[in-house]
Design a protein around this motif. Structure first.
Motif, PDB file in Angstrom:
ATOM      1  N   TYR A  99      18.392  17.368  15.794  1.00 54.36           N
ATOM      2  CA  TYR A  99      19.685  17.920  14.926  1.00 54.36           C
ATOM      3  C   TYR A  99      19.895  17.697  13.454  1.00 54.36           C
ATOM      4  O   TYR A  99      18.973  16.771  13.161  1.00 54.36           O
ATOM      5  CB  TYR A  99      21.119  17.291  16.010  1.00 54.36           C
ATOM      6  N   PRO A 100      20.788  18.160  12.872  1.00 57.90           N
ATOM      7  CA  PRO A 100      20.697  17.965  11.454  1.00 57.90           C
ATOM      8  C   PRO A 100      21.599  16.655  11.155  1.00 57.90           C
ATOM      9  O   PRO A 100      22.306  16.173  11.715  1.00 57.90           O
ATOM     10  CB  PRO A 100      21.515  19.349  11.059  1.00 57.90           C
ATOM     11  N   ASP A 101      21.180  16.403  10.028  1.00 56.71           N
ATOM     12  CA  ASP A 101      21.928  15.264   9.322  1.00 56.71           C
ATOM     13  C   ASP A 101      23.089  15.560   8.756  1.00 56.71           C
ATOM     14  O   ASP A 101      23.014  16.201   7.623  1.00 56.71           O
ATOM     15  CB  ASP A 101      21.064  14.494   8.443  1.00 56.71           C
ATOM     16  N   VAL A 102      24.500  15.537   9.209  1.00 53.88           N
ATOM     17  CA  VAL A 102      25.596  15.942   8.313  1.00 53.88           C
ATOM     18  C   VAL A 102      25.753  15.389   6.795  1.00 53.88           C
ATOM     19  O   VAL A 102      26.539  16.087   6.164  1.00 53.88           O
ATOM     20  CB  VAL A 102      26.620  15.789   9.303  1.00 53.88           C
ATOM     21  N   SER A 103      25.326  14.479   7.001  1.00 55.50           N
ATOM     22  CA  SER A 103      25.432  13.542   5.364  1.00 55.50           C
ATOM     23  C   SER A 103      24.367  13.975   4.448  1.00 55.50           C
ATOM     24  O   SER A 103      24.366  13.731   3.358  1.00 55.50           O
ATOM     25  CB  SER A 103      25.220  12.060   5.399  1.00 55.50           C
ATOM     26  N   ALA A 104      23.611  15.031   4.594  1.00 54.79           N
ATOM     27  CA  ALA A 104      22.711  15.578   3.807  1.00 54.79           C
ATOM     28  C   ALA A 104      23.228  16.913   3.330  1.00 54.79           C
ATOM     29  O   ALA A 104      24.074  17.525   3.926  1.00 54.79           O
ATOM     30  CB  ALA A 104      21.275  15.751   4.479  1.00 54.79           C
ATOM     31  N   GLY A 105      22.514  17.648   2.185  1.00 50.22           N
ATOM     32  CA  GLY A 105      23.039  18.885   1.868  1.00 50.22           C
ATOM     33  C   GLY A 105      24.182  18.819   0.975  1.00 50.22           C
ATOM     34  O   GLY A 105      24.341  17.734   0.289  1.00 50.22           O
ATOM     35  N   ASP A 106      24.814  20.040   0.598  1.00 58.28           N
ATOM     36  CA  ASP A 106      25.798  20.186  -0.213  1.00 58.28           C
ATOM     37  C   ASP A 106      27.134  19.632   0.355  1.00 58.28           C
ATOM     38  O   ASP A 106      27.876  20.327   1.297  1.00 58.28           O
ATOM     39  CB  ASP A 106      26.199  21.636  -0.523  1.00 58.28           C
ATOM     40  N   ILE A 107      27.537  18.378  -0.104  1.00 54.61           N
ATOM     41  CA  ILE A 107      28.862  17.586   0.098  1.00 54.61           C
ATOM     42  C   ILE A 107      29.716  17.566  -0.975  1.00 54.61           C
ATOM     43  O   ILE A 107      28.921  17.064  -1.892  1.00 54.61           O
ATOM     44  CB  ILE A 107      28.639  16.471   1.030  1.00 54.61           C
ATOM     45  N   VAL A 108      30.957  17.709  -0.790  1.00 53.12           N
ATOM     46  CA  VAL A 108      31.892  17.499  -1.984  1.00 53.12           C
ATOM     47  C   VAL A 108      32.504  16.063  -1.843  1.00 53.12           C
ATOM     48  O   VAL A 108      33.101  15.723  -0.906  1.00 53.12           O
ATOM     49  CB  VAL A 108      32.953  18.630  -2.041  1.00 53.12           C
TER      50      VAL A 108
END
Length: 305
Positions: free
Chosen positions: A285-294
């Motif tokens: 499952y994905p890491d919700v803390s990765a990627g584009d976060i404001v």
């Protein structure tokens, strides 16, 4: 070993009784913040809408202008009161929240300001999730009829102690905020909030314990005191939960200050005993803390434009 919390600290939640008189609310908040400071608290938290009654009908009347920052005392008496409280108490102060108006856009926000012991603004959080609910026969409340939503997750660095995540009330129901904040290194989620008698009984303590269990950090929810003569009846029961999701301290429904001693070891021991941080399956499952976060890590600056 590097700890998320650099050293032990006493936290205080000021479950404040407030009313319609803003200057009186500010003076009363100051007295209680100083009381908490004299008891040894170095991180002090006020409740949601501490300077005004809680309710959509009150937001425009009590709203203050925070931009450009710093505002004048005429634009925001609450900003200056909070700054003075923090400086006088020699403590970090998460100033609950206040109604904010951005004149250029005519938008209102529910906004939390965090100050350092020198009275300097460290961070600003605008409530991201607006409280729009309709429980038949129980309560209907539509913040979006007046308020606009913030657009950033707020992490505030308290240099002596480490990072905290700041959220407001309904934000706590959305676990992604706490997960992201925890994975970015906060030792605590600090949440001024005003759950009502229906949602408070059901979920106030549950949400605090769930976010703590999910992330193995401290979670602190600070409520206004309950006033059955007011239009909105707050649940009260300000609560501090440890990284093992145990309630450390909890208020009743009336005005009260609750304290908790936070330690680096408690976080470390919890994560060693239940090593979730080493066992997550980001291959599944994905890491919700990765990627584009404001993120909104600094004072608001140009956010309102």
């Amino acid at each position: 070993m590097t700890h998320l919390l650099k050293k032990s600290v006493k936290l205080a939640l000021v479950q404040l009784a407030n009313g319609a008189d803003k200057p009186r609310n500010l003076l009363h908040a100051r007295a209680k913040v100083l009381e908490a400071s004299k008891a040894g608290a170095k991180i002090i938290v006020l409740p949601e809408c501490f300077n005004s009654p809680y309710g959509c009908q009150y937001f425009p009347e009590y709203a203050e202008t925070l931009l450009p920052s710093p505002p004048s005392e005429e634009q925001s008496p609450s900003y200056h009161a909070l700054s003075s409280m923090a400086k006088e108490a020699k403590a970090y102060l998460v100033g609950g929240s206040i109604p904010e108006l951005v004149p250029d856009t005519k938008k209102y926000y529910n906004t939390s300001l965090t100050f350092d012991p020198a009275g300097q603004l460290l961070g600003t959080h605008r409530k991201i999730h607006l409280f729009d609910i309709d429980i038949p026969g129980k309560i209907r409340f539509q913040e979006s009829e007046v308020l606009s939503a913030g657009n950033g997750i707020t992490i505030v660095d308290l240099p002596e102690y480490g990072k905290i995540g700041v959220a407001i009330c309904y934000d706590i129901r959305f676990p992604e905020m706490s997960i992201i904040s925890a994975r970015k290194g906060v030792f605590a989620m600090i949440v001024p909030g005003a759950f009502n008698l229906t949602t408070g009984k059901l979920h106030w303590e549950l949400e605090a314990r769930a976010r703590a269990a999910d992330n193995q950090i401290y979670v602190a929810l600070c409520s206004p005191a309950r006033d059955m003569n007011a239009m909105y009846h707050a649940w009260g029961h300000s609560t501090v939960v440890n990284p093992m999701a145990q309630v450390m301290s909890q208020a009743s429904e009336s005005e009260e200050i609750v304290y908790a001693d936070l330690t680096p070891e408690e976080i470390a021991e919890t994560r060693k005993a239940i090593p979730m941080y080493e066992q997550r399956r980001f291959d599944v499952y994905p890491d919700v803390s990765a990627g584009d976060i404001v993120f909104q890590e600094a004072p608001i600056g140009d956010v309102g434009k």
